[in-house]
Design an enzyme around this catalytic site. Structure first.
Site, mmCIF file in Angstrom:
data_model
loop_
_atom_site.group_PDB
_atom_site.id
_atom_site.type_symbol
_atom_site.label_atom_id
_atom_site.label_comp_id
_atom_site.label_asym_id
_atom_site.label_seq_id
_atom_site.Cartn_x
_atom_site.Cartn_y
_atom_site.Cartn_z
ATOM 1 N N HIS A 4 39.994 -50.070 -9.109
ATOM 2 C CA HIS A 4 38.743 -49.343 -9.363
ATOM 3 C C HIS A 4 38.942 -47.888 -9.749
ATOM 4 O O HIS A 4 37.966 -47.139 -9.871
ATOM 5 C CB HIS A 4 37.831 -49.445 -8.133
ATOM 6 C CG HIS A 4 37.530 -50.856 -7.747
ATOM 7 N ND1 HIS A 4 38.369 -51.585 -6.924
ATOM 8 C CD2 HIS A 4 36.530 -51.690 -8.104
ATOM 9 C CE1 HIS A 4 37.864 -52.801 -6.778
ATOM 10 N NE2 HIS A 4 36.762 -52.891 -7.475
ATOM 11 N N GLY A 20 29.229 -39.071 -1.244
ATOM 12 C CA GLY A 20 28.755 -40.385 -1.678
ATOM 13 C C GLY A 20 28.394 -40.381 -3.155
ATOM 14 O O GLY A 20 28.688 -41.326 -3.888
ATOM 15 N N ARG A 87 34.993 -36.566 4.271
ATOM 16 C CA ARG A 87 33.673 -36.902 3.728
ATOM 17 C C ARG A 87 32.772 -35.680 3.777
ATOM 18 O O ARG A 87 32.769 -34.927 4.767
ATOM 19 C CB ARG A 87 33.070 -38.057 4.539
ATOM 20 C CG ARG A 87 31.591 -38.278 4.284
ATOM 21 C CD ARG A 87 31.110 -39.633 4.755
ATOM 22 N NE ARG A 87 29.683 -39.636 5.035
ATOM 23 C CZ ARG A 87 28.723 -39.631 4.102
ATOM 24 N NH1 ARG A 87 29.043 -39.613 2.819
ATOM 25 N NH2 ARG A 87 27.459 -39.630 4.451
ATOM 26 N N GLY A 89 28.783 -35.296 3.237
ATOM 27 C CA GLY A 89 27.611 -36.120 2.942
ATOM 28 C C GLY A 89 26.395 -35.721 3.749
ATOM 29 O O GLY A 89 26.377 -34.683 4.420
ATOM 30 N N GLU A 179 24.479 -42.229 9.460
ATOM 31 C CA GLU A 179 24.797 -42.225 8.027
ATOM 32 C C GLU A 179 25.485 -43.560 7.730
ATOM 33 O O GLU A 179 25.321 -44.495 8.494
ATOM 34 C CB GLU A 179 25.616 -40.982 7.643
ATOM 35 C CG GLU A 179 26.791 -40.676 8.547
ATOM 36 C CD GLU A 179 28.043 -41.422 8.171
ATOM 37 O OE1 GLU A 179 28.313 -42.477 8.795
ATOM 38 O OE2 GLU A 179 28.790 -40.956 7.300
ATOM 39 N N MET A 180 26.207 -43.686 6.634
ATOM 40 C CA MET A 180 26.623 -45.027 6.241
ATOM 41 C C MET A 180 28.099 -45.172 5.861
ATOM 42 O O MET A 180 28.475 -46.163 5.238
ATOM 43 C CB MET A 180 25.731 -45.520 5.081
ATOM 44 C CG MET A 180 24.253 -45.542 5.447
ATOM 45 S SD MET A 180 23.188 -46.225 4.166
ATOM 46 C CE MET A 180 23.634 -47.958 4.241
ATOM 47 N N GLU A 181 28.949 -44.242 6.242
ATOM 48 C CA GLU A 181 30.338 -44.278 5.762
ATOM 49 C C GLU A 181 31.425 -43.990 6.796
ATOM 50 O O GLU A 181 32.536 -44.516 6.696
ATOM 51 C CB GLU A 181 30.516 -43.275 4.605
ATOM 52 C CG GLU A 181 29.807 -43.653 3.310
ATOM 53 C CD GLU A 181 28.330 -43.298 3.296
ATOM 54 O OE1 GLU A 181 27.894 -42.538 4.195
ATOM 55 O OE2 GLU A 181 27.593 -43.778 2.420
ATOM 56 N N SER A 203 19.798 -34.462 6.291
ATOM 57 C CA SER A 203 18.861 -34.495 5.159
ATOM 58 C C SER A 203 17.476 -34.953 5.598
ATOM 59 O O SER A 203 16.492 -34.741 4.908
ATOM 60 C CB SER A 203 19.377 -35.417 4.057
ATOM 61 O OG SER A 203 19.513 -36.737 4.555
ATOM 62 N N ASP A 204 17.413 -35.598 6.758
ATOM 63 C CA ASP A 204 16.121 -36.037 7.289
ATOM 64 C C ASP A 204 16.234 -36.217 8.797
ATOM 65 O O ASP A 204 17.324 -36.447 9.310
ATOM 66 C CB ASP A 204 15.666 -37.353 6.625
ATOM 67 C CG ASP A 204 16.739 -38.435 6.642
ATOM 68 O OD1 ASP A 204 17.774 -38.253 5.962
ATOM 69 O OD2 ASP A 204 16.576 -39.425 7.361
HETATM 70 N N1 HPA Z 1 20.010 -43.347 7.517
HETATM 71 C C1 HPA Z 1 21.202 -43.707 7.039
HETATM 72 N N2 HPA Z 1 21.906 -42.934 6.244
HETATM 73 C C2 HPA Z 1 21.415 -41.738 5.904
HETATM 74 C C3 HPA Z 1 20.179 -41.319 6.360
HETATM 75 C C4 HPA Z 1 19.444 -42.165 7.212
HETATM 76 O O1 HPA Z 1 18.332 -41.828 7.648
HETATM 77 N N3 HPA Z 1 19.942 -40.086 5.838
HETATM 78 C C5 HPA Z 1 21.023 -39.791 5.088
HETATM 79 N N4 HPA Z 1 21.917 -40.773 5.126
#
Ligand code: HPA
Length: 232
Positions: A4, A20, A87, A89, A179-181, A203-204
């Site tokens: 890749h 990301g 990372r 992110g 988060e997701m990583e 971010s939230d």
């Molecule tokens: N959930 C999962 N991953 C994220 C989120 C979330 O609210 N915000 C930024 N990455």
């Protein structure tokens, strides 16, 4: 070349920053690094190598989520002699007091990925950040007057769903954000004898509903990148 990545051996630095978003990799390479050269465009997943304050460093988009990140990080460790993966992110805070824009240093990464259940035959591996990278990041943040909180985070394979009380038990056990990583990033660094750290900005906020429309995005992004580039 790997499956890749079209980079050649030697094109990638020993330390790779991993946002990301590939366009974020491009932005950082073009605006915060010197002499950046693009080594990958396969699938639009940009990778660049340049210098920061004279140090050679790469920045590579990882894509969203652990399956995508896992492909790039496996190939970076296996094919290109990479030693450090950092990372950079975003995350969603699961504690009320964490404001959008807050910088976090992920000390450990709990998570729900089935990939680790398969790897560890149903038992629980505890993925942790590298102590040297983590302590350097905490020191740099302090020196630069950046308010960075160090603590445990959670990585999930599903951004959506899970119900109202999804995060309660994790918040009760001290987890700061999701988060997701990072669970996969820390696990792969352990597998290949490398070093890993996740530097995140909130971010939230999942508890209060606050999100990044009311954030001075640029400032917290710059703070996070400054820490990552300094410790690279
Ligand atoms: N959930 C999962 N991953 C994220 C989120 C979330 O609210 N915000 C930024 N990455």
């Amino acid at each position: 070349m790997s499956l890749h990545l079209e980079a050649k051996m030697g094109d990638v630095a020993e330390t790779v920053l991993l946002p990301g978003d590939p366009l974020r990799a491009k932005f950082v390479a073009e605006n915060l690094m010197e002499d950046a050269v693009c080594y990958n465009k396969v699938r639009g997943m940009y990778g660049f190598t340049g210098t920061y304050k004279g140090k050679r460093v790469s920045i590579q988009g990882s894509g969203m989520g652990m399956p995508s990140l896992s492909i790039y990080v496996n190939e970076l460790f296996m094919g290109y002699g990479v030693k450090n993966v950092i990372r950079v992110g975003t995350c969603g805070a699961i504690r009320e007091e964490l404001k959008v824009g807050q910088v976090l240093l992920g000390m450990s990464a709990s998570g729900d990925t089935n990939a680790n259940r398969v790897t560890f035959k149903g038992l629980d591996f505890a993925p942790t950040a590298d102590f040297e990278l983590l302590s350097n990041a905490a020191r740099v943040a302090k020196e630069q007057n950046i308010n960075a909180i160090t603590g445990p985070i959670f990585s999930t394979d599903s951004f959506y769903g899970g119900g109202e009380d999804r995060w309660d038990v994790w918040a009760e056990h001290g987890i700061l954000a999701t988060e997701m990583e990072s669970q996969m990033l820390y696990t792969l660094a352990a597998k290949y004898g490398g070093k890993a750290l996740s530097i995140l900005t909130v971010s939230d906020n999942i508890v209060t509903g606050e999100n990044s429309s009311n954030l001075d995005r640029e400032q917290s992004f710059t703070d996070m990148m400054k820490i990552a580039l300094e410790i690279a």
